[in-house]
Design a protein around this motif. Structure first.
Motif, PDB file in Angstrom:
ATOM      1  N   GLU A   1     -57.235 -34.430 -62.456  1.00 12.81           N
ATOM      2  CA  GLU A   1     -56.292 -33.477 -61.876  1.00 12.81           C
ATOM      3  C   GLU A   1     -54.915 -34.097 -61.708  1.00 12.81           C
ATOM      4  O   GLU A   1     -54.784 -35.245 -61.279  1.00 12.81           O
ATOM      5  CB  GLU A   1     -56.783 -33.012 -60.499  1.00 12.81           C
ATOM      6  CG  GLU A   1     -55.846 -31.973 -59.899  1.00 12.81           C
ATOM      7  CD  GLU A   1     -56.258 -31.482 -58.529  1.00 12.81           C
ATOM      8  OE1 GLU A   1     -57.157 -32.075 -57.935  1.00 12.81           O
ATOM      9  OE2 GLU A   1     -55.646 -30.511 -58.065  1.00 12.81           O
ATOM     10  N   ARG A   2     -53.898 -33.351 -62.057  1.00 17.42           N
ATOM     11  CA  ARG A   2     -52.513 -33.719 -61.791  1.00 17.42           C
ATOM     12  C   ARG A   2     -51.734 -32.441 -61.536  1.00 17.42           C
ATOM     13  O   ARG A   2     -52.215 -31.339 -61.842  1.00 17.42           O
ATOM     14  CB  ARG A   2     -51.882 -34.478 -62.974  1.00 17.42           C
ATOM     15  CG  ARG A   2     -52.293 -35.962 -63.074  1.00 17.42           C
ATOM     16  CD  ARG A   2     -51.782 -36.739 -61.874  1.00 17.42           C
ATOM     17  NE  ARG A   2     -52.150 -38.153 -61.896  1.00 17.42           N
ATOM     18  CZ  ARG A   2     -53.266 -38.663 -61.367  1.00 17.42           C
ATOM     19  NH1 ARG A   2     -54.164 -37.876 -60.808  1.00 17.42           N
ATOM     20  NH2 ARG A   2     -53.481 -39.959 -61.386  1.00 17.42           N
ATOM     21  N   ASN A   3     -50.513 -32.577 -61.002  1.00 16.18           N
ATOM     22  CA  ASN A   3     -49.645 -31.429 -60.790  1.00 16.18           C
ATOM     23  C   ASN A   3     -49.416 -30.718 -62.125  1.00 16.18           C
ATOM     24  O   ASN A   3     -49.283 -31.373 -63.155  1.00 16.18           O
ATOM     25  CB  ASN A   3     -48.312 -31.916 -60.204  1.00 16.18           C
ATOM     26  CG  ASN A   3     -47.392 -30.786 -59.786  1.00 16.18           C
ATOM     27  OD1 ASN A   3     -47.126 -29.888 -60.572  1.00 16.18           O
ATOM     28  ND2 ASN A   3     -46.922 -30.827 -58.565  1.00 16.18           N
TER      29      ASN A   3
ATOM     30  N   GLN B   1     -48.611 -35.433 -66.781  1.00 13.88           N
ATOM     31  CA  GLN B   1     -48.804 -36.629 -67.595  1.00 13.88           C
ATOM     32  C   GLN B   1     -49.610 -37.684 -66.844  1.00 13.88           C
ATOM     33  O   GLN B   1     -49.376 -37.953 -65.667  1.00 13.88           O
ATOM     34  CB  GLN B   1     -47.467 -37.221 -67.991  1.00 13.88           C
ATOM     35  CG  GLN B   1     -46.770 -36.405 -69.045  1.00 13.88           C
ATOM     36  CD  GLN B   1     -45.442 -37.000 -69.386  1.00 13.88           C
ATOM     37  OE1 GLN B   1     -45.360 -37.988 -70.088  1.00 13.88           O
ATOM     38  NE2 GLN B   1     -44.399 -36.401 -68.848  1.00 13.88           N
TER      39      GLN B   1
ATOM     40  N   HIS C   1     -51.542 -39.157 -71.781  1.00 15.84           N
ATOM     41  CA  HIS C   1     -52.228 -37.859 -71.851  1.00 15.84           C
ATOM     42  C   HIS C   1     -51.509 -36.779 -71.057  1.00 15.84           C
ATOM     43  O   HIS C   1     -50.931 -37.050 -70.018  1.00 15.84           O
ATOM     44  CB  HIS C   1     -53.650 -37.978 -71.310  1.00 15.84           C
ATOM     45  CG  HIS C   1     -54.420 -39.111 -71.907  1.00 15.84           C
ATOM     46  ND1 HIS C   1     -54.778 -39.142 -73.233  1.00 15.84           N
ATOM     47  CD2 HIS C   1     -54.874 -40.262 -71.369  1.00 15.84           C
ATOM     48  CE1 HIS C   1     -55.434 -40.272 -73.484  1.00 15.84           C
ATOM     49  NE2 HIS C   1     -55.493 -40.970 -72.374  1.00 15.84           N
ATOM     50  N   PHE C   2     -51.594 -35.557 -71.561  1.00 19.50           N
ATOM     51  CA  PHE C   2     -51.251 -34.385 -70.763  1.00 19.50           C
ATOM     52  C   PHE C   2     -52.581 -33.820 -70.297  1.00 19.50           C
ATOM     53  O   PHE C   2     -53.410 -33.387 -71.112  1.00 19.50           O
ATOM     54  CB  PHE C   2     -50.509 -33.345 -71.603  1.00 19.50           C
ATOM     55  CG  PHE C   2     -49.102 -33.740 -71.956  1.00 19.50           C
ATOM     56  CD1 PHE C   2     -48.049 -33.425 -71.111  1.00 19.50           C
ATOM     57  CD2 PHE C   2     -48.827 -34.436 -73.119  1.00 19.50           C
ATOM     58  CE1 PHE C   2     -46.742 -33.792 -71.416  1.00 19.50           C
ATOM     59  CE2 PHE C   2     -47.530 -34.802 -73.437  1.00 19.50           C
ATOM     60  CZ  PHE C   2     -46.484 -34.484 -72.586  1.00 19.50           C
TER      61      PHE C   2
ATOM     62  N   GLY D   1     -44.296 -31.273 -68.379  1.00 19.47           N
ATOM     63  CA  GLY D   1     -44.257 -32.715 -68.147  1.00 19.47           C
ATOM     64  C   GLY D   1     -44.975 -33.205 -66.905  1.00 19.47           C
ATOM     65  O   GLY D   1     -45.228 -34.400 -66.771  1.00 19.47           O
ATOM     66  N   HIS D   2     -45.321 -32.297 -65.996  1.00 21.16           N
ATOM     67  CA  HIS D   2     -45.851 -32.727 -64.701  1.00 21.16           C
ATOM     68  C   HIS D   2     -47.207 -33.429 -64.761  1.00 21.16           C
ATOM     69  O   HIS D   2     -47.481 -34.299 -63.950  1.00 21.16           O
ATOM     70  CB  HIS D   2     -45.973 -31.515 -63.765  1.00 21.16           C
ATOM     71  CG  HIS D   2     -44.661 -31.091 -63.194  1.00 21.16           C
ATOM     72  ND1 HIS D   2     -44.303 -31.342 -61.895  1.00 21.16           N
ATOM     73  CD2 HIS D   2     -43.610 -30.465 -63.756  1.00 21.16           C
ATOM     74  CE1 HIS D   2     -43.087 -30.869 -61.674  1.00 21.16           C
ATOM     75  NE2 HIS D   2     -42.645 -30.334 -62.796  1.00 21.16           N
TER      76      HIS D   2
ATOM     77  N   LYS E   1     -47.416 -27.188 -64.006  1.00 22.45           N
ATOM     78  CA  LYS E   1     -46.574 -25.996 -63.896  1.00 22.45           C
ATOM     79  C   LYS E   1     -46.785 -25.043 -65.065  1.00 22.45           C
ATOM     80  O   LYS E   1     -46.672 -23.841 -64.896  1.00 22.45           O
ATOM     81  CB  LYS E   1     -45.089 -26.395 -63.836  1.00 22.45           C
ATOM     82  CG  LYS E   1     -44.711 -27.244 -62.636  1.00 22.45           C
ATOM     83  CD  LYS E   1     -44.829 -26.482 -61.338  1.00 22.45           C
ATOM     84  CE  LYS E   1     -44.461 -27.368 -60.161  1.00 22.45           C
ATOM     85  NZ  LYS E   1     -44.890 -26.782 -58.885  1.00 22.45           N
TER      86      LYS E   1
ATOM     87  N   ALA F   1     -49.202 -25.615 -67.996  1.00 14.67           N
ATOM     88  CA  ALA F   1     -50.531 -25.667 -68.634  1.00 14.67           C
ATOM     89  C   ALA F   1     -50.440 -25.679 -70.150  1.00 14.67           C
ATOM     90  O   ALA F   1     -51.446 -25.541 -70.828  1.00 14.67           O
ATOM     91  CB  ALA F   1     -51.443 -24.529 -68.155  1.00 14.67           C
TER      92      ALA F   1
END
Lengths: 388, 286
Positions: B245-247, B259, B263-264, B256-257, B249, B251
């Motif tokens: 899980e990461r922030n 990363q 990886h994205f 860029g959030h 915006k 999908a």
């Protein structure tokens, strides 16, 4: 395919070029002088350009200065890049209206004007190619970028002088323009003459060039050599170097290098570098609604990995220290970008150096890490946060 | 015209109708959303998702959230999400009433490797709301029992009141070839089950490490210890999968959030094998 041999244009023909592009339905945007800087804006006529202006740049310093000639492109790069138009700082994603239980999306955004970019430098052309890859060359394309990107008429300009902050030669992007452009110009100014060597880079460019009826349909060999020498001169002026040899592995293997602590002492996490960077693409989305709650909009805005909120998930921000945020920016730009998109995210324009309020220099930070790489034995074992 | 725009633009949410809201715990709710039929009254829906995928749920005028799909992948006429109310957008989302519209984009991301799991034991390890993106795996295995080996569900929550899907947990435990173990951090007087972090359950499981695939979702610290213990128990790193899980915006891979190193999380993940995650999990503030 029209011939691609260089031709010669006079100053008046550059003025005609602007009018001709207007006539073809383009909104011409290019360099103008405003607020003590060269910024991109609408160009109606030749005198809108920064005639006779140049810029002085150093780490953390930018000043405009008068030239002793009437050069149109006698400066390097300003704080803005073409992402201002292709990937705008603020753009409305949608408007929606609530009716009863449900809502509907009103997709009423006007189409962006068809634009001609006048004065695109080699590093900027490379930056546009980098953003093309990110925003329309991956699994999902950004329809907003695509609509703005399609049909752009690019008039590129070869640099004939360099700023002390430039390092395009290290990144392999300049100072000579390469890649997709319609026309490229090399400005020759001085000793009573003011002319432009022009090359067409596409059919559309060749068509416009033919309509301009160049002063010389084929520029003389001497003129071509002069133009070549002017670009060479710019290349030889470039002092800054960024050694990209094995840079991905260098940065990946120096995650715990003490230099990150050092740069964090200076970095203000102000995000200036990401705002001026022509390839930085990160955005956030803001929701707004009116007071009745029936009208809602979503706005996409540039965001920066230097903000604390950028990495926020439940429980807090992943990157709360300045060190981790600078490291993320630089490691992404120079290393993980290669894994993600097949090239460096840096084009060597030097904007992040010029516009850093404390003059942090990305080339210097890389050099510091390269000159004393933390060997694995020196790396402090990360035990404080309970790694298994 | 509008509908066309909505279907081609991956950034525009589509209005789905809330069919049901079920309170799971004091702060966690399960929402069932009904998509608009492709042709009204045709009964044909275009919902397909892989267990482990997520959607972006948009709350009108408030915000958008990445939420894992927690429902049955075989039920094509609905999408089910389990949401913990922690902020303004989730609070508004779980306060929805039947018939209200929620904006949906997706599904996005990679799923759990169900193909690879066929013929093997499936070990599901969840912490807290991390059970939500794993529930579709459980449905898939139980609906296609002959395709898979044993199903082991190890579930940790803060307290007995924080256990999700309690009735289902009991029902799953009664299925053949299925083992369900739960543990809590704080038990209280009426709890007669296990107390401790989820890794303390491994000692009750007869693992067949070379014939198993393990899927874990929960807090990152939990997944680090789970993966380490699974490895100690003989599972190969490439047979352990984590949901990261990461922030987020967009999908779509360009805000860029999300990363995480190279990886994205949104498009390369959220499901990754442990052999790819291990070097990154060791890095603090990556």
């Amino acid at each position: 395919m029209a011939t691609r041999t260089p031709a010669l244009l006079t100053l008046e023909q550059i003025e005609r070029l602007v009018l001709l592009l207007h006539g073809r339905g383009y909104q011409v945007v290019g360099p103008t002088v405003r607020d003590g800087a060269i910024v991109y804006d609408v160009v109606e006529k030749l005198s809108d350009l920064p005639v006779g202006w140049t810029d002085e740049q150093e780490a953390g310093r930018y000043r405009l200065r008068r030239r002793n000639d009437e050069a149109l492109f006698g400066y390097v790069v300003g704080p803005q890049s073409w992402k201002k138009y292709l990937h705008p700082a603020e753009v409305r994603l949608l408007t929606a209206e609530r009716s009863g239980h449900t809502f509907r999306i009103l997709n009423n955004e006007p189409a962006p004007p068809r634009r001609a970019f006048l004065g695109v430098r080699a590093c900027e052309l490379a930056a546009i190619a980098v953003q093309d890859r990110v925003l329309q060359g991956d699994r999902y394309g950004d329809p907003i970028y695509a609509a703005r990107r399609e049909g752009i008429f690019i008039v590129a300009v070869n640099c004939t002088q360099a700023a002390p902050t430039c390092f395009c030669t290290s990144m392999g992007t300049g100072p000579r323009v390469r890649g997709a452009f319609e026309l490229s110009l090399t400005e020759l100014v001085g000793l009573g003459k003011h002319e432009f060597v022009v090359e067409a880079g596409s059919d559309a460019g060749a068509e416009v060039l033919a309509e301009l009826a160049p002063a010389q349909a084929v520029a003389s060999q001497a003129t071509c050599q002069e133009a070549e020498a002017a670009v060479e001169r710019a290349a030889s002026q470039i002092q800054r170097r960024l050694d990209t040899t094995g840079i991905r592995d260098l940065l990946y293997s120096n995650f715990d290098h003490p230099r990150w602590d050092n740069v964090a002492q200076r970095c203000l996490t102000c995000a200036n570098c990401t705002m001026v960077c022509p390839t930085c693409f990160c955005t956030t989305v803001e929701d707004v609604s009116d007071v009745t709650g029936t009208h809602a909009e979503r706005w996409r805005k540039w965001d920066s990995c230097f903000t604390q909120n950028f990495s926020y998930i439940h429980g807090g921000s992943v990157r709360s220290s300045a060190k981790s945020r600078y490291r993320q920016w630089m490691t992404h730009k120079l290393a993980s970008w290669i894994d993600q998109f097949g090239s460096s995210g840096c084009v060597g324009c030097g904007r992040c150096i010029t516009w850093c309020p404390v003059g942090i220099d990305i080339t210097e930070e890389v050099r510091a890490i390269r000159e004393s790489p933390a060997s694995s034995s020196q790396v402090r074992k990360e035990s404080s946060h309970g790694n298994p | 015209m509008m509908a066309t725009a909505a279907t081609v633009d991956p950034m525009l949410p589509q209005p789905y109708s809330v069919r049901q809201v079920v309170k799971e715990t004091s702060d966690t709710f399960t929402l069932t959303l009904e998509p608009p039929a492709l042709e009204p009254s045709s009964g044909v829906y275009r919902n397909r998702f892989q267990p482990g995928q997520f959607s972006m749920l948009w709350v009108f005028g408030v915000g958008e959230l990445p939420i894992s799909i927690s429902g049955d992948p075989a039920a094509r006429d609905r999408l089910v999400y389990t949401v913990r109310s922690v902020g303004q957008a989730t609070q508004t989302l779980v306060s929805c009433e039947v018939g209200d519209a929620v904006g949906v984009r997706g599904p996005f991301g990679t799923g759990w490797p169900m193909q690879q799991a066929q013929g093997r034991d499936v070990i599901v390890i969840a912490g807290g709301i991390g059970l939500a993106p794993l529930r579709p795996v459980i449905y898939e295995v139980l609906h296609n029992r002959e395709k898979y080996g044993r199903l082991v569900i190890l579930y940790g929550a803060r307290s007995p009141h924080d256990l999700l899907y309690r009735r289902e947990l009991t029902a799953w435990a009664r299925q053949r070839e299925t083992q369900v173990l739960a543990t809590v951090d704080y038990g209280g007087l009426n709890w007669h089950g296990n107390v401790g972090v989820v890794t303390t359950l491994f000692k009750y499981v007869r693992l067949q490490p070379t014939r198993s695939l393990a899927f874990a979702c929960g807090p990152e610290i939990m997944m680090r210890f789970v993966a380490r213990d699974l490895e100690t128990n003989g599972l190969a790193r490439e047979n352990i999968y984590l949901s990261m899980e990461r922030n987020m915006k967009c999908a779509l891979g360009f805000c860029g959030h999300c990363q995480y190193g190279p990886h994205f999380i949104c498009k390369d993940g959220p499901i990754f094998s442990y052999d790819r995650m291990r070097p990154l999990l060791e890095k603090y503030e990556l």
